[in-house]
Design an enzyme around this catalytic site. Structure first.
Site, PDB file in Angstrom:
ATOM      1  N   ASP A  67      39.227  29.940  45.391  1.00 45.79           N
ATOM      2  CA  ASP A  67      38.428  29.440  44.277  1.00 45.79           C
ATOM      3  C   ASP A  67      38.889  28.069  43.794  1.00 45.79           C
ATOM      4  OD1 ASP A  67      40.823  30.492  43.314  1.00 45.79           O
ATOM      5  OD2 ASP A  67      39.864  32.196  42.333  1.00 45.79           O
ATOM      6  N   ASN A 136      42.231  41.690  34.000  1.00 41.80           N
ATOM      7  CA  ASN A 136      40.952  42.404  33.833  1.00 41.80           C
ATOM      8  C   ASN A 136      40.433  42.966  35.163  1.00 41.80           C
ATOM      9  OD1 ASN A 136      40.041  40.163  35.215  1.00 41.80           O
ATOM     10  ND2 ASN A 136      38.711  39.386  33.594  1.00 41.80           N
ATOM     11  N   HIS A 138      40.017  41.208  37.992  1.00 40.30           N
ATOM     12  CA  HIS A 138      39.273  40.289  38.871  1.00 40.30           C
ATOM     13  C   HIS A 138      40.063  39.958  40.137  1.00 40.30           C
ATOM     14  CE1 HIS A 138      40.817  36.346  36.712  1.00 40.30           C
ATOM     15  NE2 HIS A 138      41.605  36.651  37.710  1.00 40.30           N
ATOM     16  N   GLU A 143      34.633  38.199  38.267  1.00 35.93           N
ATOM     17  CA  GLU A 143      34.944  38.817  36.986  1.00 35.93           C
ATOM     18  C   GLU A 143      34.250  40.173  36.849  1.00 35.93           C
ATOM     19  OE1 GLU A 143      37.273  37.478  35.492  1.00 35.93           O
ATOM     20  OE2 GLU A 143      36.872  35.531  34.583  1.00 35.93           O
TER      21      GLU A 143
HETATM   22  C1  F6R Z   1      43.614  32.526  41.947  1.00 38.13           C
HETATM   23  C2  F6R Z   1      42.739  33.681  41.746  1.00 38.13           C
HETATM   24  C3  F6R Z   1      42.942  34.650  40.635  1.00 38.13           C
HETATM   25  C4  F6R Z   1      44.408  34.976  40.374  1.00 38.13           C
HETATM   26  C5  F6R Z   1      44.528  35.931  39.190  1.00 38.13           C
HETATM   27  C6  F6R Z   1      45.971  36.217  38.838  1.00 38.13           C
HETATM   28  O1  F6R Z   1      43.211  31.763  43.050  1.00 38.13           O
HETATM   29  O2  F6R Z   1      41.814  33.817  42.469  1.00 38.13           O
HETATM   30  O3  F6R Z   1      42.247  35.837  40.936  1.00 38.13           O
HETATM   31  O4  F6R Z   1      44.980  35.537  41.521  1.00 38.13           O
HETATM   32  O5  F6R Z   1      43.890  35.401  38.070  1.00 38.13           O
HETATM   33  O6  F6R Z   1      46.554  35.041  38.341  1.00 38.13           O
HETATM   34  P1  F6R Z   1      48.116  34.941  38.112  1.00 38.13           P
HETATM   35  O7  F6R Z   1      48.763  35.029  39.443  1.00 38.13           O
HETATM   36  O8  F6R Z   1      48.329  33.580  37.482  1.00 38.13           O
HETATM   37  O9  F6R Z   1      48.490  36.069  37.205  1.00 38.13           O
END
Ligand code: F6R
Length: 241
Positions: A67, A136, A138, A143
């Site tokens: 992303d 959450n 995701h 989301e």
């Molecule tokens: C990042 C992504 C997100 C993160 C998730 C966890 O490329 O796609 O899904 O993996 O938000 O983020 P952290 O590792 O910062 O807790």
């Protein structure tokens, strides 16, 4: 799902790096799916060390990131392009032409999303996709929702995610409210998935992913339907299992 329980972040990072390393050793032209965020940073450090010790060669590896924020240029230090250069690409011998990250700063987002899917397909598909998980539930920026979005698309980030990611910005107002993300089908078509989770903030999401019902309200729960998922969880993240 293969669950690997570890004591802490360091152990998670070392095990994850070893899994990616063995993928590259077995298939030097592997297609890696990569993630940003705090979770994989330790794994990237380990991979950089392995490269420096001549244990790994990235010269034939291709990468596709999950992303990118919408509206940030590649040079913006909050963009995922910048993050990947700072945490991995600047220190290994991956070729620039083999790096793929959605461009969140184009006029025609739909064309960008379609093209991203096309390039993944043409490359032969992702061999191993690294995932973190949002508090959450995701994965990528898919989301919680009433539907699963299949392919690469523009997402409205939820308030939870904006708040969680505001730690990287000087104020919450600066956090982009939209992003481009691979879709659930894109992720599910990866041959293997390696999901990392650490810290108590991930405990509910990890529980929902592994033991909950499969629902777009906990996007990671769809991984129960994939036949080659490895989850590495530390003590806190696995505390509710
Ligand atoms: C990042 C992504 C997100 C993160 C998730 C966890 O490329 O796609 O899904 O993996 O938000 O983020 P952290 O590792 O910062 O807790």
């Amino acid at each position: 799902m293969r669950i690997i329980a570890v004591d802490n972040y360091e152990e998670m990072s070392i095990k994850a790096a070893k899994i990616i390393a063995s993928q590259i050793i077995l298939k030097p032209d592997s297609i890696l799916g990569l993630a940003t965020g705090s979770t994989p940073v330790g794994m990237y450090k380990e991979l950089i060390n392995m490269y420096k010790n001549r244990e790994l060669d990235f010269s034939n590896v291709k990468t596709f990131n999950l992303d990118e924020y919408y509206g940030l240029s590649e040079e913006n230090d909050q963009s995922y392009h910048y993050f990947m250069r700072k945490n991995l690409f600047n220190y290994i011998n991956v070729k620039e032409k083999n790096i793929h990250i959605p461009n969140g700063n184009v006029a025609d987002i739909e064309a960008e999303c379609e093209n991203y899917e096309k390039v993944i397909k043409e490359s032969g598909g992702i061999d191993i996709q690294v995932l973190g998980i949002g508090g959450n539930g995701h994965i990528g920026f898919n989301e919680p929702d009433i539907n699963f979005e299949a392919s690469t698309h523009l997402v409205n980030l939820t308030q939870d995610t904006i708040e969680a990611n505001s730690r990287f910005f000087s104020s919450i107002e600066e956090v982009p409210t939209k992003a481009i993300s691979m879709g659930i089908k894109t992720i599910m078509q990866s041959k293997k998935i390696l999901l990392l989770a650490n810290g108590e903030g991930k405990a509910d999401a990890v529980y929902g992913m592994i033991k909950g019902k499969i629902s777009p309200e906990v996007p990671a729960s769809i991984l129960q339907l994939h036949n080659d998922v490895t989850v590495i969880v530390d003590k806190e993240a696995s505390s509710k299992l």
